[in-house]
Write a protein that holds these residues in place. Structure first.
Motif, PDB file in Angstrom:
ATOM      1  N   ALA A  41       0.539  -0.965  -0.004  1.00  0.00           N
ATOM      2  CA  ALA A  41       0.227   0.205   0.499  1.00  0.00           C
ATOM      3  C   ALA A  41       1.180   1.620   0.059  1.00  0.00           C
ATOM      4  N   PRO A  67      -2.809   0.891  -3.812  1.00  0.00           N
ATOM      5  CA  PRO A  67      -2.440  -0.273  -3.776  1.00  0.00           C
ATOM      6  C   PRO A  67      -1.522  -0.243  -5.640  1.00  0.00           C
ATOM      7  N   VAL A 102      -5.450  -0.800   1.900  1.00  0.00           N
ATOM      8  CA  VAL A 102      -6.378  -0.936   0.673  1.00  0.00           C
ATOM      9  C   VAL A 102      -7.824  -2.345   1.219  1.00  0.00           C
TER      10      VAL A 102
END
Length: 509
Positions: A216, A232, A351
């Protein structure tokens, strides 16, 4: 979220009324997961024991969606997109970030950008601890290089035998240092990562000494973000001459939506700052960039007429010519890219694929490259619609009905507009008003955008705009429309429906 209205760009006070031309909406995803009235909680839609925060965005879930996926992404059937002044230009897709990949245990990076743990099963040839520590060190050096503007350090951990990768990473670095970051670091996860997504040629080249963890990228855009935003990334690392190096980036529909879709993933970029919008554009599109920022700021002014506070009041927008950036959000349905003009993507502090308790932090607006040169009036109307979704994001939940989500965005976009009454009559000829729809059913009929807009306008005219906003906000507590309408407006839902039907019929006369 939004597909754009079948209405034309609005004319405001002092301007000639616009003829109403029915515009066919493009594909859309409702930003929230619909649950019928009287069905509280997330039972049946989430993994056992998982309770998302109230403002956690999830799309409409079709009944046939496999139950083993806790956070599905639903794409309704595609619709044609028409071009021109009366075209449906921008579709806001408030996407939950992908449903692919396995769960991962994460340890947050510290404020210095240092990643703390990687985890995951070990590989033959290198002890897991040594391998993971080496990869963590690569990411730490990478984040420090960005923060200190040190290109040499950034490029030092890249396998230079791959000329294409090297060139690509040079562009990524140049893009990263142009962005106005208030914060930039990495957060890496364990679990098994995405080793199955490593291309065969890299597995053949490096054998067991290759790894693809989920990473991330934690960042804040100065002047826009109040909270950290996670994007991401799935890098591929391999042991090269006894050193772990970046040797590639994983791609594929099994990765989280948005991998490869960040502004730094584009070709060379420029940054344009408006009063309320920070925009990212292709470096060879500088002249159009200034115009788009001006239009965006004016659209934000339109949103501020209705929602002056209760949200950050700023938007980060990407409008680059690099098609791959936009396509990154359609990995599972690439055939639908051409039907979508723009997406408004909710981002979180982690994420969601890897952290089921991630909290909403910001909404990004990303344009389809094909739409950048559209008519300014069309873009203005559509931007105000999209930005309304961003403005209402903190109070939009999985219980907010679609007719209210989309109709309210249309209401804001057309507030003060002078709509030609004869055109409206023609557009409403034969329109069905048996109900106000929530969930994916709303998108089955493009004219639902007009009727939902009229419902919101009627509520504002009858009860006041404050009550309309209260109605929207009350769905943070329940999905039951009967209860919310009765509590806020003081009438049964059936009465509201009847009043709306009469209101629509009146517009036809």
């Amino acid at each position: 979220m939004s597909v754009t209205s079948p209405l034309p760009p609005p004319a405001h006070a002092g301007e000639p009324a616009q003829p109403l031309v029915v515009r066919e909406p493009t594909v859309a995803i409702i930003p929230t997961q619909y649950r019928p009235p009287d069905r509280g909680g997330y039972s049946g839609y989430a993994a056992p024991g998982y309770t998302p925060p109230p403002n956690y965005y999830q799309p409409v879930i079709p009944s046939q969606y496999p139950s083993q996926y806790p956070r599905p992404v639903y794409l309704p059937p595609p619709r044609r997109r028409r071009r021109g002044l009366a075209a449906a230009v921008v579709v806001a897709l408030l996407l939950v970030l992908g449903a692919g990949g396995g769960a991962a245990a994460f340890v947050a990076a510290g404020p210095d950008g240092v990643a703390r743990s990687l985890g995951g099963p070990g590989k033959a040839g290198t002890a897991p601890d040594a391998r993971d520590t080496a990869i963590i060190e690569v990411l730490n050096r990478r984040s420090k290089a960005v923060n200190s503007r040190d290109k040499t350090a950034f490029m030092a951990d890249i396998d230079k035998t791959d000329a294409e990768l090297t060139k690509r990473q040079e562009t990524v670095y140049e893009n990263l240092i142009k962005l106005p970051f208030a914060e930039f670091s990495y957060k890496i996860g364990g679990g098994g990562g995405y080793d199955d997504s490593i291309p065969t040629e890299l597995k053949t080249k490096y054998g067991d000494q290759v790894r693809a963890p989920g990473v991330a990228i934690i960042h804040r855009i100065e002047g826009v973000d109040n909270d950290p935003v996670a994007a991401p990334w799935v890098p591929i690392f391999a042991l090269v001459s006894s050193q772990w190096r970046l040797v590639g980036e994983a791609k594929g529909k099994e990765l989280p939506s948005g991998v490869g879709g960040q502004p730094w993933d584009a070709g060379p970029i420029i940054v344009e700052k408006g009063e309320k919008v920070v925009g990212i554009f292709s470096a060879n599109n500088r002249s159009r960039a200034g115009t788009l920022i001006r239009i965006a700021d004016e659209a934000m002014d339109q949103v501020a007429l209705v929602r002056p506070n209760q949200w950050v009041g700023k938007v980060f927008m990407t409008a680059v010519r690099d098609r791959a950036v936009f396509d990154a959000y359609f990995g599972a349905s690439p055939e639908r890219v051409d039907q979508v003009a723009a997406i408004a993507v909710p981002h979180y502090d982690d994420v969601p694929d890897w952290n089921g308790t991630a909290n909403y932090s910001a909404t990004r607006v990303i344009f389809n490259p094909d739409e950048i040169d559209e008519d300014n009036d069309v873009l203005s109307a559509d931007m105000s619609h999209e930005f309304t979704h961003a403005a209402m994001a903190p109070v939009t939940t999985g219980w907010t009905p679609t007719w209210l989500v989309e109709g309210f965005a249309e209401y804001v976009s057309y507030k003060g507009a002078q709509i030609d009454t004869n055109s409206l009559k023609r557009a409403l000829d034969g329109v069905q008003t048996e109900n106000l729809f929530a969930g994916e059913q709303f998108y089955d009929e493009p004219m639902n955008y007009i009727t939902a807009w009229l419902a919101n306008r009627m509520i504002s005219e009858t009860y006041g705009e404050t009550k309309l906003i209260q109605l929207y906000e009350r769905f943070q507590q329940t999905s039951n429309e009967e209860v919310v309408i009765s509590q806020v407006l003081g009438v049964p839902r059936a009465t509201l429906i009847k009043n709306w039907q009469d209101y629509v019929a009146k517009q036809k006369r």
